[in-house]
Design a protein around this motif. Structure first.
Motif, PDB file in Angstrom:
ATOM      1  N   ASN A 156       0.811  -1.208   0.000  1.00  0.00           N
ATOM      2  CA  ASN A 156       0.000   0.000   0.000  1.00  0.00           C
ATOM      3  C   ASN A 156       0.854   1.271   0.000  1.00  0.00           C
ATOM      4  O   ASN A 156       0.305   2.370   0.015  1.00  0.00           O
ATOM      5  CB  ASN A 156      -0.995   0.002   1.169  1.00  0.00           C
TER       6      ASN A 156
ATOM      7  N   PHE B 202      -7.016   3.174   0.655  1.00  0.00           N
ATOM      8  CA  PHE B 202      -6.708   1.760   0.880  1.00  0.00           C
ATOM      9  C   PHE B 202      -7.245   1.489   2.269  1.00  0.00           C
ATOM     10  O   PHE B 202      -6.683   1.943   3.261  1.00  0.00           O
ATOM     11  CB  PHE B 202      -5.200   1.534   0.793  1.00  0.00           C
TER      12      PHE B 202
ATOM     13  N   ASN C 251      -1.553   6.237  -1.402  1.00  0.00           N
ATOM     14  CA  ASN C 251      -1.943   5.064  -2.201  1.00  0.00           C
ATOM     15  C   ASN C 251      -2.434   5.350  -3.634  1.00  0.00           C
ATOM     16  O   ASN C 251      -1.631   5.537  -4.530  1.00  0.00           O
ATOM     17  CB  ASN C 251      -2.860   4.125  -1.396  1.00  0.00           C
TER      18      ASN C 251
END
Lengths: 212, 236
Positions: A41, B27, B176
């Motif tokens: 991530n 995310f 992200n």
């Protein structure tokens, strides 16, 4: 298991640890070695878990758990993160498994049941792009069925991608001939290990007692 | 004078109509633009195609948008998590369409969309169910599948700082999908904690250059999705 995986990762390696059991590897880095931990991530340089009340909801790992960043860490966006993975820049990926076949096929994202919600995350990218794919898993399912098979029955994550398997019973390398047992748990016989394994095992030059 | 700042969430979201495609950053909760998503629920467009890594938690944010019946299809890599019940329920009932994409392929499809690359070959998912129906081609003895770029009408992202030109910085792993979604959307809308004067973001530190951003809205203290989920909050 985590200690044995960590012992096999060379100094200076860039390593991605999968969600769950593979995360334990971070706690067993041998003295004198440095791994740089990647989380897909968007961070290179994952540090130890934060102290209580120091968690930052914007600093998490791929399992969405709070983490810290080491001095010298780097943040990046998802396309860069997966360029590291798919571009072959990461050295080691440690993943869990539902099934592994003796040709290195891995199934770890879906049981294929009709009512399951399919979810794949980054597993297919990791196995396709990272140089060495290490699997950590219990040797059998909870109800005692083999997970190390002649052929996977669940949907595949990748074809012929696994390098080595670390289970509670053995360390097994994938070779052109199939599963080659490198180490076994103390007290276990070859016959017993074979009984818990669907595919044939090759035992040439297997030490019967691993480092303790 | 170029000024991409807008003064309210409704103004930031204006023009998102039924049937629009919307990329939503984040995310899990990190980087999820929850105020913009709640504003989108208030605005009311239906039949949306949402491109996002996850499908939200509890009954707030992205999960609330889906629960409100506004989303016809999600393009996603991981549509479940510990606290996601909305998407699984609708999916099992056949009321929402899912296009499941490996996470790296999702990111690269978005990046390619923003970079004007219509399609690309990747080794991810070769030999799996997710390669079904896709063109396979061999390069230097290895098989790759053809994946098509993703673009969208809108992107909703959360950043940390912005200036009036739309230059953005992010916070840690909340970055992200933000930068690539801004690139791939015709109209990228960023909610940001702080708006600063031009020059206060060091040009060496700009993460998303303003050319990729169309609207900036100030949300000084975004709510924390996981707190809302813990409280059992429901939006609206």
């Amino acid at each position: 298991m985590a200690r044995m995986v960590a012992a096999d990762i060379p100094n200076g390696a860039y390593v991605n640890l999968g969600i769950g059991i593979p995360e334990l590897v971070a706690g067993f880095v041998p003295a004198g070695r440095e791994f740089i931990l990647h989380t897909e991530n968007g961070l290179l340089g994952v540090g130890p878990p934060p102290a209580p009340c120091q968690e930052d909801p914007e600093l998490i790992n791929a399992g969405k758990k709070p983490i810290t960043a080491i001095a010298g860490a780097a943040y990046f966006h998802h396309a860069d993160s997966f360029a590291m993975i798919r571009g072959g820049h990461l050295d080691v990926s440690v993943l869990g498994a539902m099934q592994v076949a003796c040709n290195g096929d891995l199934a770890n994202w879906s049981t294929g049941q009709a009512d399951a919600i399919p979810a794949v995350g980054g597993a297919m990218d990791l196995v396709a792009g990272v140089k060495s794919v290490l699997v950590m898993t219990e040797h059998t399912t909870r109800d005692g069925r083999p997970k190390l098979l002649r052929a996977c029955t669940y949907p595949l994550t990748g074809v012929g991608v696994v390098s080595r398997i670390y289970t509670n019973l053995a360390v097994i390398t994938i070779t052109p001939a199939g599963f080659a047992v490198r180490e076994m748990a103390p007290g276990l016989t070859a016959g017993e290990l074979q009984r818990w394994t669907d595919a044939p095992l090759h035992f040439a030059a297997t030490p019967t007692c691993p480092r303790t | 004078m170029i000024d991409k700042r807008v003064t309210s969430l409704p103004e930031a979201l204006s023009g998102i109509r039924d049937g629009a495609s919307v990329m939503i950053g984040g995310f899990g909760e990190a980087g999820s633009p929850i105020e913009l998503i709640h504003g989108l629920i208030d605005l009311g467009p239906r039949e949306l195609t949402v491109i996002s890594n996850n499908t939200g938690s509890g009954r707030v944010g992205l999960a609330a948008l889906i629960a409100a019946g506004r989303v016809a299809k999600v393009i996603c890599s991981y549509p479940r998590s510990a606290n996601s019940m909305v998407f699984p329920e609708l999916y099992r009932a056949g009321r929402i369409e899912l296009e499941l994409v490996p996470q790296g392929t999702l990111a690269e499809r978005i990046r390619a969309g923003g970079a004007g690359i219509p399609a690309f070959f990747t080794p991810s998912a070769v030999g799996t169910q997710l390669a079904a129906g896709k063109e396979v081609r061999s390069f230097s003895g290895r098989d790759y599948i053809l994946e098509h770029a993703l673009t969208a009408d809108f992107a909703l992202v959360r950043a940390d700082r912005a200036d009036r030109y739309g230059n953005l910085t992010y916070s840690r792993t909340a970055r992200n999908f933000g930068p690539i979604m801004c690139m791939a959307a015709r109209c990228a809308i960023a909610q940001v904690r702080r708006i600063v004067e031009p020059g206060q973001i060091d040009p060496e530190s700009v993460v998303t250059p303003g050319i990729f951003v169309q609207r900036v809205v100030h949300v000084a203290e975004p709510v924390q999705e996981s707190h809302l989920v813990k409280q059992g909050a429901v939006y609206p």
